[in-house]
Structures are given as C-alpha cells and as structure tokens.
Design a protein around this motif. Sequence first.
Motif, PDB file in Angstrom:
ATOM      1  N   TYR A   2       1.070  -0.946   0.291  1.00 25.64           N
ATOM      2  CA  TYR A   2       0.063   0.037  -0.034  1.00 25.64           C
ATOM      3  C   TYR A   2       0.841   1.281   0.092  1.00 25.64           C
ATOM      4  CZ  TYR A   2      -4.240  -2.906   1.872  1.00 25.64           C
ATOM      5  OH  TYR A   2      -5.133  -3.773   1.621  1.00 25.64           O
ATOM      6  N   CYS A 402      -6.297  -8.625  -5.692  1.00 27.19           N
ATOM      7  CA  CYS A 402      -6.191  -7.909  -5.356  1.00 27.19           C
ATOM      8  C   CYS A 402      -5.898  -8.247  -3.354  1.00 27.19           C
ATOM      9  CB  CYS A 402      -4.905  -6.320  -5.461  1.00 27.19           C
ATOM     10  SG  CYS A 402      -4.986  -6.417  -6.741  1.00 27.19           S
ATOM     11  N   GLY A 403      -5.216  -8.154  -2.922  1.00 28.84           N
ATOM     12  CA  GLY A 403      -5.145  -8.545  -1.190  1.00 28.84           C
ATOM     13  C   GLY A 403      -6.444  -9.512  -0.526  1.00 28.84           C
ATOM     14  N   THR A 404      -6.939  -9.230   0.047  1.00 30.21           N
ATOM     15  CA  THR A 404      -8.525  -9.320   0.910  1.00 30.21           C
ATOM     16  C   THR A 404      -9.379 -10.043  -0.780  1.00 30.21           C
ATOM     17  OG1 THR A 404      -8.635  -8.160   2.793  1.00 30.21           O
ATOM     18  CG2 THR A 404     -10.759  -9.506   2.298  1.00 30.21           C
ATOM     19  N   SER A 405      -9.304  -9.275  -1.548  1.00 27.63           N
ATOM     20  CA  SER A 405     -10.584 -10.551  -2.504  1.00 27.63           C
ATOM     21  C   SER A 405      -9.603 -10.959  -3.303  1.00 27.63           C
ATOM     22  CB  SER A 405     -10.753  -8.794  -3.335  1.00 27.63           C
ATOM     23  OG  SER A 405     -10.597  -7.773  -3.235  1.00 27.63           O
ATOM     24  N   SER A 449     -13.802  -7.712  -6.997  1.00 26.04           N
ATOM     25  CA  SER A 449     -13.220  -5.978  -6.093  1.00 26.04           C
ATOM     26  C   SER A 449     -13.904  -5.805  -5.766  1.00 26.04           C
ATOM     27  CB  SER A 449     -12.861  -5.548  -7.253  1.00 26.04           C
ATOM     28  OG  SER A 449     -12.645  -3.635  -6.940  1.00 26.04           O
ATOM     29  N   GLN A 450     -14.252  -5.165  -3.718  1.00 24.32           N
ATOM     30  CA  GLN A 450     -14.654  -4.685  -3.715  1.00 24.32           C
ATOM     31  C   GLN A 450     -15.132  -3.296  -4.170  1.00 24.32           C
ATOM     32  OE1 GLN A 450     -16.637  -2.484  -0.752  1.00 24.32           O
ATOM     33  NE2 GLN A 450     -14.913  -1.934  -1.093  1.00 24.32           N
ATOM     34  N   SER A 451     -14.333  -2.193  -4.079  1.00 25.03           N
ATOM     35  CA  SER A 451     -14.923  -1.783  -4.768  1.00 25.03           C
ATOM     36  C   SER A 451     -14.432  -0.655  -6.182  1.00 25.03           C
ATOM     37  CB  SER A 451     -13.159   0.035  -4.663  1.00 25.03           C
ATOM     38  OG  SER A 451     -12.096  -1.204  -5.359  1.00 25.03           O
ATOM     39  N   THR A 454     -10.221  -0.507  -8.382  1.00 29.11           N
ATOM     40  CA  THR A 454      -8.983  -1.115  -7.802  1.00 29.11           C
ATOM     41  C   THR A 454      -7.879  -1.193  -8.985  1.00 29.11           C
ATOM     42  OG1 THR A 454      -9.089  -2.525  -6.094  1.00 29.11           O
ATOM     43  CG2 THR A 454      -7.122  -2.713  -6.255  1.00 29.11           C
ATOM     44  N   VAL A 500     -11.520   0.758   6.015  1.00 27.32           N
ATOM     45  CA  VAL A 500     -10.838   0.311   5.013  1.00 27.32           C
ATOM     46  C   VAL A 500     -10.350  -1.268   5.057  1.00 27.32           C
ATOM     47  CG1 VAL A 500      -7.816   0.106   5.042  1.00 27.32           C
ATOM     48  CG2 VAL A 500      -9.490   2.325   4.687  1.00 27.32           C
ATOM     49  N   ALA A 501     -10.200  -1.990   6.615  1.00 34.63           N
ATOM     50  CA  ALA A 501     -10.162  -3.385   6.352  1.00 34.63           C
ATOM     51  C   ALA A 501     -11.282  -4.000   6.010  1.00 34.63           C
ATOM     52  CB  ALA A 501      -9.820  -3.795   8.259  1.00 34.63           C
ATOM     53  N   SER A 502     -10.992  -5.132   5.044  1.00 33.53           N
ATOM     54  CA  SER A 502     -12.575  -5.306   4.486  1.00 33.53           C
ATOM     55  C   SER A 502     -13.133  -6.375   5.162  1.00 33.53           C
ATOM     56  CB  SER A 502     -11.973  -5.816   2.974  1.00 33.53           C
ATOM     57  OG  SER A 502     -12.698  -6.334   2.378  1.00 33.53           O
ATOM     58  N   LYS A 587      -5.384  -9.424   8.072  1.00 30.13           N
ATOM     59  CA  LYS A 587      -6.227  -8.442   8.744  1.00 30.13           C
ATOM     60  C   LYS A 587      -5.633  -8.012   9.802  1.00 30.13           C
ATOM     61  CE  LYS A 587      -8.997  -7.732   6.440  1.00 30.13           C
ATOM     62  NZ  LYS A 587      -9.253  -8.106   5.499  1.00 30.13           N
ATOM     63  N   GLU A 590      -2.974  -5.318   8.903  1.00 28.11           N
ATOM     64  CA  GLU A 590      -3.192  -4.294   8.542  1.00 28.11           C
ATOM     65  C   GLU A 590      -3.829  -3.276   9.212  1.00 28.11           C
ATOM     66  OE1 GLU A 590      -6.764  -5.722   6.158  1.00 28.11           O
ATOM     67  OE2 GLU A 590      -5.860  -4.297   5.333  1.00 28.11           O
TER      68      GLU A 590
HETATM   69  C1  F6R Z   1      -7.789  -5.422   3.012  1.00 22.86           C
HETATM   70  C2  F6R Z   1      -7.921  -4.699   1.990  1.00 22.86           C
HETATM   71  C3  F6R Z   1      -7.082  -5.109   0.320  1.00 22.86           C
HETATM   72  C4  F6R Z   1      -8.392  -5.013  -0.362  1.00 22.86           C
HETATM   73  C5  F6R Z   1      -8.014  -4.626  -1.760  1.00 22.86           C
HETATM   74  C6  F6R Z   1      -8.222  -5.038  -2.937  1.00 22.86           C
HETATM   75  O1  F6R Z   1      -8.507  -5.772   4.256  1.00 22.86           O
HETATM   76  O2  F6R Z   1      -8.760  -4.084   2.082  1.00 22.86           O
HETATM   77  O3  F6R Z   1      -6.256  -5.747   1.147  1.00 22.86           O
HETATM   78  O4  F6R Z   1      -8.374  -6.136  -0.817  1.00 22.86           O
HETATM   79  O5  F6R Z   1      -7.110  -3.198  -1.970  1.00 22.86           O
HETATM   80  O6  F6R Z   1      -9.021  -3.585  -2.650  1.00 22.86           O
HETATM   81  P1  F6R Z   1     -10.779  -4.506  -3.990  1.00 22.86           P
HETATM   82  O7  F6R Z   1     -11.412  -5.630  -3.720  1.00 22.86           O
HETATM   83  O8  F6R Z   1     -11.265  -2.638  -3.501  1.00 22.86           O
HETATM   84  O9  F6R Z   1     -10.795  -4.476  -5.290  1.00 22.86           O
END
Ligand code: F6R
Length: 712
Positions: A2, A402-405, A449-451, A454, A500-502, A587, A590
């Motif tokens: 990050y 990426c990351g949590t996803s 992806s959550q958002s 990314t 911020v933490a998913s 988790k 971060e």
């Molecule tokens: C961890 C976290 C990040 C996201 C990563 C991908 O808690 O939130 O690792 O998972 O930046 O983000 P998205 O899912 O929005 O593509």
Amino acid sequence: MYINIYFSGIFGYVNYLVERTRGEIVNTMLDGMQRLEYRGYDSAGIAIDGDKPNEVLLFKEVGKVAALRKLYENSDTDNKKVFNTHVGIAHTRWATHGQPSPINAHPHRSDPTNEFVVVHNGIITNYREIRALLEGKHFVFETETDTECIAKLAKYVYDLNKHRDLDFTELTKLVLMELQGAYGLLMKSVHYPNEVIATRKGSPLLIGVKTEKKLKVDFVDVEFPEFAEITVDSPMETSNGLLALPQSNGLSNGSLLVPMGDNDLRRSQSRAFVSDDGIPMQIEFFLASDPSAVVEHTKKVLYLMDDDIAHIYDGELHIHRIRREDGQPTIRSIQTLEMELNEIMKGNFDHFMQKEIFEQPDSIINTMRGRVDFEKKTVTLGGLSSYLQTIRRCRRIIMVACGTSYHSCMATRAIFEELSEIPITVELASDFLDRRSPVFRDDTCVFVSQSGETADTMLALQYCIERGALTVGIVNSVGSSISRQTNCGVHINAGPEIGVASTKAYTSQYVALVMMALSLSDDRISKQARRHSIIDGLSKISKQVEEVLALNDRIRAMAETDLINQKSLLLLGRGYQHATALEGALKIKEISYMHSEGVLAGELKHGVLALVDENLPIIVLATHDSLFPKVMSAVEQVIARSGNPILLCNKGENALSKLHKTYRTLEVPATVDCLQGLLNVIPLQLMSYWLAVKKGFDVDFPRNLAKAVTVE
Ligand code: F6R
C-alpha cells in the motif's frame, strides 16, 4: 503493498437560483468531505468565492476536516453573505507527491490571485515535463504536487487564447489534451464565474442533482464536437506541440485542432434541465468521487464515464467529449441511488470495521437473497445466466484480484475446481500483469473487487479484454469501473464497506464465488449430492456466523492478555483454511501493525518450523475436514518444539484430547468443508480488531492504507 497509494476525496457544491449563505455553502462542503473521511486522508482544502468580484478564497489545512473547519471559523470571512448562485470545490488529500502540508493540500492554483483552482484525484504521469515547460514560461510553482501543473496549464492556455474567447469546455479540452495519467478533477475559475468543470479518466466522479421540480428526462445528452483547425496566434518556439510534450495532442505544425461547435451546443439546452414554463429551474449539483458524500442531499446521480467533460453553468449540466467515437453511448443516465445514509453510518458501533464484522449474518444473506432457493436447492445468478454455457466450455478460469479479494478467490478455488472440473488459476493482479501471463479468447477471467476501482485489477481487466477473454466481475460497488467494464458478473450486495480493512466484503465475495461454482455445475448429475449439501450449508451459515460472533468477549480478552505484547503471530492452515490463514494474517498486520504470517501447514517443515519456540504465538486452523489429521500432525510438531498453539476448532472436537499439552481453543460451529472458512475467518477479524483497539490505533483509518487503491 500500500506504499504511496491513495484515494483522495473530491466534493463540489453548486447552487443555482437557490439562496445560500456562505456559511451554509461551506458547511455543505465540509460535511461532504467528512463523508469521504473513511477513505483515509492527511489534509483537506476548499475553494469558495470571496466578497469582491473575481475573488476566489482558498482554505487548506493538514489533518482532519475538523481542523479545516476550525481554520475557516477562525478566519474573518463573512459567513452571512448570501449567494444566489455559487460554485465551491473541496478535496481530502492523501499525499503522493509532496509531504502532507497546507500548501500541498488541494485546491491548487494557477497563480497567487487564484485565477484557476483545481482539485484532483489520480496521478498526472507527465507532470514533470509540463512543469519544466511552464517554468520556462515564468510560472512559479509553489508545491511539490502533480496537480498544480493542471491549474497552471489552464491559465497558460487561457492566456494564450484570450482573444479567442474560449468557453470553459473548450479550454478544458485543450488542457486535457496535454495530460497523461489518471484523473478525476474539478476546476473553477474567476474567468468563468459560477461555472465548474468535472472530468475523469480512471478515477471515479459522479454528479448528484437536486431540484424541486421533477427532471423532464432522466438522462443527459452527450455533446460531441466537430473539429476545425485554427492557427495559434502566439505559437511556442516549438513547432510540433502545444507544449512540446511527448504525445502532445494539441498542435500540429503551429496550428491547433480546436473542437468547434460547442458554442452552438451551448445554446441548446440539455433536455433534463428544461422547465415547462421556460423559467430557469432552481437546482443544486453535488459533485463527488463517492456517492456517500451525495446521498444525504439527493439520490439522483449521474456517473461520469472516462473522458467525459461535465460543464455546469446557468443551472445546466452539459457533458462533452473531446472526440466522437463509434459505438459510444450518446447519453448518460441519471440513476436513483439505492443506498441509504444510515447504511453508511456507524450505528451503535465504535468503528465501521466493528459494525461491518457484526453485519455479516445479514450481509451474507443479502448476497444470497433472491438467488439461492434453499427448498428447491437451486442457485440463479441473473448477471451470469446467459454466459454460463460459454463459461462451462472455456479452457480455464483465471481469477484475478488483490489483497483480501485475492484471498476470497484462494478460499473458493478448490470448490470451483471440484464442481466445475475446469482448471482454475488464482492470480494477484499486479503479478499477473508483471508476467504478462498468456490469456486466450477461450479463457474466462473473473475479477474480484470490493471497490471495483482497484487499479491493478482494472489494468488486468483491460489486459484480458484486449486478449478477447470473457470477463466476469464479482464486485460490491454498483456502477464501479469493474462492474461496468466486465461482460457479465455478480454484485455481492454486501452494502457499503467503509472500514479500510475489508471484512463483510470478504465473506460476501466468498459466498458469491461459491454460488458461481454452484451455478456452473448445476447441469451435472454427478455433482448433485455435493451441491445440495453446500446449499444446505449456506442455508444455515448466517445463524452460524452469529454464533461465532458470540466469541467476541473471549477474543477481546485473549487479545488483551495473551497477544497484545507479542511482536509476531503465525497462522497455520491447509486446504480450505490456507486462505483463512492468509486473510487472518493480513487483517492483523494491516490494522494492529503486528507482524503476522499465514502459513500453509504443509510447508511448516520446509522452513517455518525454525521460528517455533515457547514464545511465538501460533493460531492453528484446526476445524474438521479431510485434511484434519495432517493439520493435527502440524500441531504436534509445534507442540514438540515447546510451541503453545491456540486451536481454532469445531465445537467439542474430541481428537484434540489426545494432545499431551494444555492448549487454548476458539470453538466454532461445523459446516460443509468449503464453507468452513466463512466461519473461521470471523474470530481472526475480531482478533485483529481488538488488537488494534487495545493498542489505541485508528481502526478505520490504518496508517499507509486507503480503501480503494486507484493507482498502480
Ligand atoms: C484488506 C483490503 C485490501 C483490499 C485490496 C483490493 O483489508 O481491504 O487488501 O482487499 O486493496 O481491494 P478491492 O477489493 O476493492 O479491489
């Protein structure tokens, strides 16, 4: 990683024929910025009109919006002055170029009299070249940011073409032609009073519209230009570029391709804003990088597309494009947002993350709502149904995230392989791109992806689109870039995730991916029994998540007494629980800043065992599945080295009694093997939360992290 990433916030407020005092205007702007706080930022600023004609005032401060509010309140600005029509722009900044400081905060300006002011998200990759050229034209830069070059470039182009009477759109087009990189930006100028420009490329931007009267139509026409070549009167010493920038789009041999015809269009009113009686409509516009800043004012929003130039003046919103492209939509629809403000508020919880962890029994249900029929044991994913046959025939499925996803893909890979019998690879988006991994037309690429914004995942999506693969989005944010640009997909419907933490997005992605695997295999009799047991498991999962959440107090105590003073924490898991170990470790690092590592239990003897002693805390994911005996052998290896593991196991697990050592347990209910990770991850989410709270860290705004990582 990050490092050096950000997702700053943009907010703009325009009132037209709606009387507002300056105090009210500033409050609206500051409140809007506060709604964007959850994204993480280090400084904030606003630009509003002054008392004199052609005066723009800037207020910028380091720290939270509250600090900016104080700065404003301590100034002697007349709060009671009434504006019938006004444009204000605002920004919360996350530093990329230049330290957090009032001067580096946005809005940035063209000159000490603030002729042009700009707020910007993203990165202008050729800003050094623009800056060098403008410095050569006697512009004095006052910040280390890339954004400042946009404001100065606007003034430069304006001065150069003063006699030509360019309107704000035409001027913006000339400026944008010189910019490379990513942007969502708002621009305001004393030369175009009560007008604002909003434009984007790779960084989200939307416009909320609030009127007393109903809009005539729920869309805005896109206005395309005709091009005409004109001669520039004050040519640069260069002959082949407005600023002689590499890939400059402006000049060709001393002449300038100016988009013409906008003046005609300017006279044509956008149909949405025409009132029946011909009297100008009272209207307010809310411009933002995120709907959460707009939703309390209006639910009518229009999402800008990349390269749109929105120009608001005289109570009208016009959308322009620099050039006409075949197949481009010719309207932008004004949608109604479903999101309620209380959905994005903390409710009774101390932190958004805590609220979101506790929302999981509901968010998981929302992911399945209307899709899983527990009685008939069927799964229907409307967004995928017409593509299922194509996916079933594909040569492989590549999951990219990426990351949590990414961890949600890891968690579901095995069940995908088992049910679909299609080879599955799981890729970290950045690594996938670094390797320029081969992708073919008969591949299916799933982007999680959550958002939905990314940057690495977006770039991987572009890469796969270019190679003709079928693209599927598993996304939380409706209207996001990934959900718009994939061929088909599933919205996970977890609701806005603000911490911020998913957390809840992870469990909903997990469920959505399991549902996708179930859908893919619903034509196979041989898989029916297995599918039915998974659907039965899903029917109970929400209640079981509630049971796991009841461990909250125990986990808080464990964090406080056993773990808080530790430097490092290992998490061991294998099979389905490898992903849980990775996600738990992410988790913990971060938000509690404690080093933690998720280790595949099968790899323990290949190196990691060297770390084990009586001090290192180790959590072992020891719930019952076919790999349980192997996990127990890892536990024994740990104990043999005086390790003192915490076992996350199923309730009443008998096999543990054979261990000749006292150990601590966290007991969770049992479910089907491929769903167990949904339950096992929750104690780890809670543990990371309590570790961060007990250490006094800002749980919702962890250092160096941003909610959506929109730059590479
Ligand atoms: C961890 C976290 C990040 C996201 C990563 C991908 O808690 O939130 O690792 O998972 O930046 O983000 P998205 O899912 O929005 O593509």
